[in-house]
Design a protein around this motif. Structure first.
Motif, PDB file in Angstrom:
ATOM      1  N   LEU A 558       0.863  -1.074  -0.012  1.00 25.40           N
ATOM      2  CA  LEU A 558      -0.018   0.026  -0.060  1.00 25.40           C
ATOM      3  C   LEU A 558       0.741   1.330   0.087  1.00 25.40           C
ATOM      4  N   ILE A 559       1.739   1.223   0.999  1.00 22.53           N
ATOM      5  CA  ILE A 559       2.759   2.253   1.008  1.00 22.53           C
ATOM      6  C   ILE A 559       3.442   2.590  -0.505  1.00 22.53           C
ATOM      7  N   MET A 596      -8.274  -0.880   3.911  1.00 21.30           N
ATOM      8  CA  MET A 596      -9.049  -1.049   5.209  1.00 21.30           C
ATOM      9  C   MET A 596     -10.271  -2.127   5.322  1.00 21.30           C
ATOM     10  N   GLN A 597     -10.848  -2.010   3.786  1.00 19.35           N
ATOM     11  CA  GLN A 597     -11.644  -3.124   3.600  1.00 19.35           C
ATOM     12  C   GLN A 597     -11.123  -4.680   3.752  1.00 19.35           C
ATOM     13  N   LEU A 598      -9.970  -4.614   3.187  1.00 23.04           N
ATOM     14  CA  LEU A 598      -9.295  -6.286   3.244  1.00 23.04           C
ATOM     15  C   LEU A 598      -8.867  -6.469   4.315  1.00 23.04           C
ATOM     16  N   ASN A 599      -8.561  -5.454   5.213  1.00 21.54           N
ATOM     17  CA  ASN A 599      -7.865  -5.667   6.612  1.00 21.54           C
ATOM     18  C   ASN A 599      -8.571  -5.887   7.665  1.00 21.54           C
ATOM     19  N   PRO A 601      -9.847  -3.700  10.244  1.00 22.01           N
ATOM     20  CA  PRO A 601      -9.461  -3.397  11.795  1.00 22.01           C
ATOM     21  C   PRO A 601     -10.467  -3.586  12.559  1.00 22.01           C
ATOM     22  N   TRP A 602     -11.685  -3.303  12.294  1.00 22.44           N
ATOM     23  CA  TRP A 602     -12.932  -3.052  13.140  1.00 22.44           C
ATOM     24  C   TRP A 602     -13.402  -4.508  13.610  1.00 22.44           C
ATOM     25  N   LYS A 603     -12.890  -5.558  12.862  1.00 21.22           N
ATOM     26  CA  LYS A 603     -13.013  -6.948  13.346  1.00 21.22           C
ATOM     27  C   LYS A 603     -11.681  -7.229  14.293  1.00 21.22           C
ATOM     28  N   LYS A 604     -10.709  -7.040  13.752  1.00 21.47           N
ATOM     29  CA  LYS A 604      -9.549  -7.480  14.252  1.00 21.47           C
ATOM     30  C   LYS A 604      -9.197  -6.730  15.769  1.00 21.47           C
ATOM     31  N   ILE A 605      -9.845  -5.576  15.978  1.00 23.09           N
ATOM     32  CA  ILE A 605      -9.679  -5.000  17.118  1.00 23.09           C
ATOM     33  C   ILE A 605     -10.145  -5.877  18.266  1.00 23.09           C
ATOM     34  N   LYS A 606     -11.347  -6.677  18.050  1.00 22.45           N
ATOM     35  CA  LYS A 606     -11.887  -7.507  18.897  1.00 22.45           C
ATOM     36  C   LYS A 606     -11.327  -8.970  19.234  1.00 22.45           C
ATOM     37  N   GLY A 607     -10.056  -9.260  18.347  1.00 22.79           N
ATOM     38  CA  GLY A 607      -9.583 -10.450  18.446  1.00 22.79           C
ATOM     39  C   GLY A 607      -8.442 -10.456  19.752  1.00 22.79           C
ATOM     40  N   GLY A 608      -7.525 -11.494  19.398  1.00 26.75           N
ATOM     41  CA  GLY A 608      -6.525 -11.687  20.650  1.00 26.75           C
ATOM     42  C   GLY A 608      -5.192 -10.420  20.343  1.00 26.75           C
ATOM     43  N   ASP A 609      -4.388 -10.640  21.154  1.00 25.65           N
ATOM     44  CA  ASP A 609      -3.321  -9.692  20.877  1.00 25.65           C
ATOM     45  C   ASP A 609      -2.658  -9.442  19.462  1.00 25.65           C
ATOM     46  N   ARG A 614      -2.381  -6.064  14.694  1.00 24.21           N
ATOM     47  CA  ARG A 614      -2.481  -5.919  13.424  1.00 24.21           C
ATOM     48  C   ARG A 614      -3.428  -4.589  13.033  1.00 24.21           C
ATOM     49  N   ALA A 615      -4.541  -4.712  13.777  1.00 25.00           N
ATOM     50  CA  ALA A 615      -5.528  -3.503  13.712  1.00 25.00           C
ATOM     51  C   ALA A 615      -4.776  -2.246  13.822  1.00 25.00           C
TER      52      ALA A 615
END
Length: 764
Positions: A558-559, A596-599, A601-609, A614-615
Motif C-alpha cells: 500500500l505504501i 481497510m476493507q481487506l484488513n 481493523p474493526w473486526k481484528k480489534i476484537k480479537g487476540g493480541d 494488526r488492527a
C-alpha cells in the motif's frame, strides 16, 4: 512511408518505448522476421527495434526482468506479477478514451518505499512565511504567474473562473508548497468598449462601473479562496506610463504603421462603433452573434466591416462604413524574431496543445499589421499629437496590465518583467485569448527591445458550458460567481468539481446531477469516508493516539502504491495537468479504502493480541495516508486540507516535506502521536436540493430580478426623469422598450399571456 534512414533520425518517444516493450518477446528472436516473404522490407523495423533497445533505460529494464536468461525468463516474471494486481483507473482526459492500466509495483519499489516511509520527518524543510514584496532570488526557481485579466464589465461565471483564476490558483499554491519563489498576480481589465457599454447600460460613468465591478470580482475570488499575491486593476497611472513607454519604443524602432481603415459608424449614436459595440453574422461560419473582433463559435478573428447584417448593439440600427486613420503594429516586420522566440519557448516550455495549434495557425496564415488604436474615450490615451483623440486598443493595452499591476504591487517590478534569465513566466487563460498572448503581446515586447520577460509556459483551457447550453447573464442561465455562495455548497466543493471537469483537452459541461454524483461518490464515499474512518479508529480504539505499526507485505505494498500515485501527482502538476493530478488524489484514497476493507481493523480489534496489533498497524498506516491526502489536497481544496491537518494535529512541516523533490511519502504521524477531534468533512447533496438548484439557475432567476427591478420602480423613475429633462425622443423610446420587455418577461415567468388582452366589444 518512412525509409530506414528516416527512422534512425527520429527521436525516441514514449510510444516507441511502449511498442518496443510489447514487441520485445517476438522481435528478440532473429527467426521471427524471416518467417514472412517480405521480410526484406521489414529491415527498418529491425533497425528501429535495435535503436530503442540500445537506450540505457531499456537495457536496464530487460536485464532486470530477464537476468540474461533470454525470452523464456519473461514467463517467470509475468507469473510473479499476476494480472489480478492490475486495476483500471480513470482516463486522464475524458471517460470516452481507453482507460489506463495501473502501474505494477515491483519488489524493489515496495522495499524502497517502506524504507523511506519509516524514516519519518527527520530532515523536513522549514516552513517559511510569505513576505511581501515577493521578488526574484538568486539560486531559486522564480515563477511569475499572471492569470488572464477578467473584464470588469460583468460578473464572472464558472467558465471564467476555471479558465484562468482558479486554474492558476491551484498551480500557484502547488508551486509555493514545492518551495518555488512564486508571484501570483491578477486584476480587472477596465478599459475599452465593454466598460463603456456597461456604463451606458447602468447609467453610470465608466470609472463608477470599474469601481463597482472591481469590488464584486474581488469578493468573488476571495470566497473561492483564490490566493493572489496582489489583485489590481488597469486604470492606474502605472498602466498609462508603461503602455505609453512601450508605444514610443515601438514607434522609434519603426514597428508602427499608419493607415486609413474602414470602420462601422452608427449615425443614430453619432460615433464610430468599436468591436464590442457591433454584432452580426460571421463571414466564415455564419454564426449570427459574432462580435466585431472575433467569432465565439469558430474562433476566427474578424474585422467589424466583414460582418454580414451588422447591428449597433446600443440602438440596434444598421451602421454605415466610414474611414478613420489609425496606427498598426507591424507584425510582419517582427515575424522572424517572433518565430525564433516561439521555437525556443514551445520546445522548452509547457504549452498546451490548443495553444500551440492556435499560434501556429496564425503563423501559417501569415501575420498582418494589427491595429492598436481605437476611436473611444475610455482607455489609455495615445501620446501622439496626430492621435490625441484616440486610445489604445484593449488587446494592445490589456496584457500590459500584467506589468502595471506588478508595478502597483512593487516599485521593483522590473526585477520580474525585465529579467528573462532568472524568471519563468506562466500564463493561464481560455483558448480565445491565446493569439494575443502568443503573438500580439510578445511582438509588442520584442519590438520594444527592452529585455522584457516573455511567456515560457502558455496554459489554455477549452470552454466550460452550462448543462446543454451556454452561460448567459441576460437570460439568467448558469451559475455566476456571486451566486455560488448562496447555494449553501462550500467553496471547496465548487473548486473540486470545477477542477474535476476542467476542460483540458476538449470542451466540458457543468451538470448539477453530475456535481451531486461526484460530491456523493468521490468526496463523501471515497475521500471523506476513508479520512474519517482512519481518524475515528484512532480515537475510538486507541484513545486518540496513533498505535504502533509493524509493517507486513500488504502494508508495504500500500505504501508503495500511494508513493507511486504521489510521484504521478507531482509529475502531472509540474506539467500543469491539473485535472489529471486530481485523479491521483482520488486514487490514493481509493487504495486506502480497499486496504481497510481487506484488513478489517474493526473486526481484528476484537480479537487476540496479534489481531489487535494488526488492527493498530492498519489504523496507523491509514491515518498517515490521510495526512498525505491533506497535503496533496492543499492546492485543490485548501479549507478541507487545513481541516484534515487540524483534526489530525499534523506537524506544520508535513506538507512541504512530502511534496519536495519527486514526492516523498513518509510517516508523519508516528506511534504515540495524539490526534484531535474528528468529524465528517463532507455532506451529501440530495436529489431534492439539486432539483431546486437546477430550476433556480435554469433561466428563471432572471425573472425574479426583473420583478425586483420593476417593483423598485427604477425603470419607471428613470423614464420619468428623462421626460422631465426633455431628453431626445430616441433615448426615451429606448427606455420605454426596456420597460416593456421587462414586463413581458415577468408575465411569461408568471405563466400569463404577455400580449395585452383585446378589449371587449372590439374586433380582433
Amino acid at each position: 512511408k518512412s525509409t530506414s534512414a528516416d527512422v534512425f533520425q527520429e527521436a525516441v518517444s514514449v510510444a516507441d518505448v511502449v511498442l518496443w516493450a510489447a514487441l520485445y518477446p517476438l522481435l528478440l528472436q532473429d527467426s521471427y522476421l524471416t518467417r514472412f516473404p517480405s521480410a526484406g522490407e521489414l529491415r527498418s523495423v529491425r533497425g528501429w527495434f535495435e535503436r530503442v533497445g540500445d537506450l540505457a533505460a531499456c537495457q536496464a529494464a530487460a536485464n532486470r526482468v530477464l537476468h540474461g536468461k533470454g525470452v523464456e525468463a519473461l514467463k517467470t516474471f509475468l507469473q510473479k506479477h499476476p494480472a489480478t494486481q492490475t486495476q483500471r483507473r480513470d482516463s486522464p482526459t475524458n471517460a470516452t478514451e481507453a482507460e489506463v492500466a495501473e502501474h505494477v509495483i515491483t519488489v524493489e519499489e515496495i522495499e524502497e518505499a517502506a524504507q523511506i516511509w519509516s524514516e519519518g520527518l527527520k530532515s523536513s524543510p522549514a516552513v517559511t512565511e510569505r513576505k511581501h514584496p515577493v521578488l526574484p532570488q538568486e539560486g531559486k526557481r522564480n515563477v511569475l504567474l499572471p492569470s488572464a485579466l477578467p473584464y470588469v464589465n460583468n460578473v464572472p461565471h464558472l467558465g471564467n473562473l476555471i479558465g484562468c483564476v482558479l486554474s492558476a490558483d491551484v498551480f500557484a499554491r502547488y508551486g509555493r508548497l514545492r518551495g518555488w519563489n512564486l508571484l501570483y498576480i491578477c486584476g480587472t481589465d477596465e478599459y475599452g468598449t465593454a466598460t463603456e457599454n456597461k456604463a451606458r447600460e447602468e447609467g453610470l460613468t465608466p470609472q463608477e462601473i470599474c469601481d463597482k465591478y472591481h469590488a464584486i470580482h474581488a469578493d468573488i475570488y476571495q470566497w473561492f479562496q483564490i490566493d493572489f499575491d496582489f489583485f489590481g486593476r488597469t486604470t492606474t497611472k502605472q498602466q498609462t506610463e508603461i503602455a505609453q513607454d512601450i508605444f514610443w519604443r515601438l514607434h522609434e524602432r519603426g514597428f508602427l504603421l499608419e493607415d486609413t481603415v474602414e470602420q462601422l459608424r452608427c449615425e443614430s449614436c453619432q460615433r464610430f462603433l468599436a468591436d464590442r459595440f457591433v454584432e452580426g453574422e460571421c463571414p466564415h461560419c455564419r454564426y449570427p452573434e459574432a462580435r466585431g473582433d472575433q467569432c465565439d463559435k469558430c474562433g476566427r478573428l474578424i474585422n467589424a466591416v466583414e460582418l454580414r447584417n451588422p447591428q449597433c448593439k446600443v440602438c440596434k440600427e444598421t451602421p454605415v462604413i466610414c474611414s478613420s486613420k489609425h496606427l498598426f503594429l507591424n507584425l510582419p516586420k517582427l515575424e522572424d524574431e517572433l518565430e525564433q522566440w516561439l521555437d525556443k519557448s514551445t520546445s522548452s516550455g509547457d504549452w498546451t496543445l490548443n495553444a500551440r495549434h492556435i499560434t501556429r495557425s496564425w503563423i501559417r496564415d501569415g501575420l498582418k499589421p494589427r491595429c492598436i488604436t481605437r476611436d473611444l474615450q475610455w482607455g489609455t490615451p495615445v501620446p501622439h499629437e496626430d492621435y490625441k483623440e484616440k486610445v489604445f486598443y484593449v488587446w494592445f493595452d490589456a496584457p500590459i496590465g500584467y506589468l502595471s499591476i506588478t508595478a502597483n504591487y512593487t516599485d521593483q517590478w522590473e526585477k520580474w518583467w525585465k529579467n528573462p534569465q532568472q524568471v519563468e513566466l506562466y500564463n493561464f487563460m481560455a483558448k480565445d485569448n491565446v493569439p494575443f498572448h502568443s503573438v500580439v503581446f510578445p511582438c509588442s515586447l520584442l519590438g520594444a527591445q527592452d529585455n522584457y520577460t516573455l511567456v515560457n509556459h502558455l496554459i489554455a483551457t477549452e470552454y466550460l458550458n452550462y448543462e446543454d447550453t451556454k452561460f448567459s447573464k441576460s437570460r439568467g442561465v448558469g451559475v455566476f460567481g456571486d451566486m455560488a455562495k448562496d447555494t449553501g455548497i462550500p467553496s471547496d466543493v465548487w473548486r473540486f468539481y470545477l477542477l474535476y471537469l476542467r476542460p483540458e483537452g476538449q470542451d466540458s459541461a457543468f451538470s448539477w446531477s453530475d456535481m451531486a454524483l461526484k460530491n456523493n461518490s468521490e468526496l463523501l464515499n471515497n475521500l471523506g469516508n476513508f479520512i474519517n474512518r482512519a481518524g475515528m479508529f484512532v480515537s475510538k480504539f486507541f484513545d486518540g493516539c496513533v498505535p504502533e505499526m509493524l509493517l507486513n507485505e500488504d502494508d508495504k505494498r500500500l505504501i508503495a502504491q500511494v508513493r507511486w500515485e504521489l510521484k504521478q501527482y507531482i509529475q502531472l502538476l509540474d506539467k500543469v495537468r491539473i485535472r489529471d493530478a486530481l485523479k491521483c488524489i482520488l486514487n490514493i484514497s481509493r487504495h486506502g479504502n480497499q486496504y481497510m476493507q481487506l484488513n478489517e481493523p474493526w473486526k481484528k480489534i476484537k480479537g487476540g493480541d496479534g489481531d489487535r496489533r494488526r488492527a493498530g498497524t492498519v489504523t496507523g498506516v491509514s491515518v498517515n495516508v490521510a495526512c498525505l491526502l491533506s497535503a496533496v489536497l492543499e492546492p485543490y481544496m485548501p479549507s478541507v486540507s487545513h481541516t484534515i491537518r487540524q483534526q489530525l494535529q499534523a506537524p506544520h512541516t508535513c506538507v512541504s516535506a512530502m511534496l519536495q523533490n519527486t514526492g516523498t511519502f513518509i510517516c508523519t504521524l508516528p506511534a504515540g502521536h495524539r490526534i484531535g477531534a474528528v468529524s465528517p468533512l463532507f455532506q451529501k447533496l440530495e436529489n431534492e436540493q439539486i432539483e431546486v438548484l437546477r430550476k433556480r439557475f435554469g433561466g428563471q432567476q432572471v425573472c425574479k430580478r426583473h420583478l425586483s427591478i420593476i417593483n423598485q420602480g427604477s425603470p419607471g423613475n428613470k423614464l420619468r426623469g428623462l421626460k422631465a429633462q426633455k431628453a431626445d425622443k430616441s433615448v426615451i423610446d429606448d427606455e420605454v422598450e426596456k420597460l416593456l420587455q421587462l414586463k413581458k418577461q415577468l408575465s411569461l415567468a408568471e405563466g400569463k399571456n404577455p400580449e395585452p388582452a383585446a378589449q371587449k366589444g372590439k374586433k380582433k
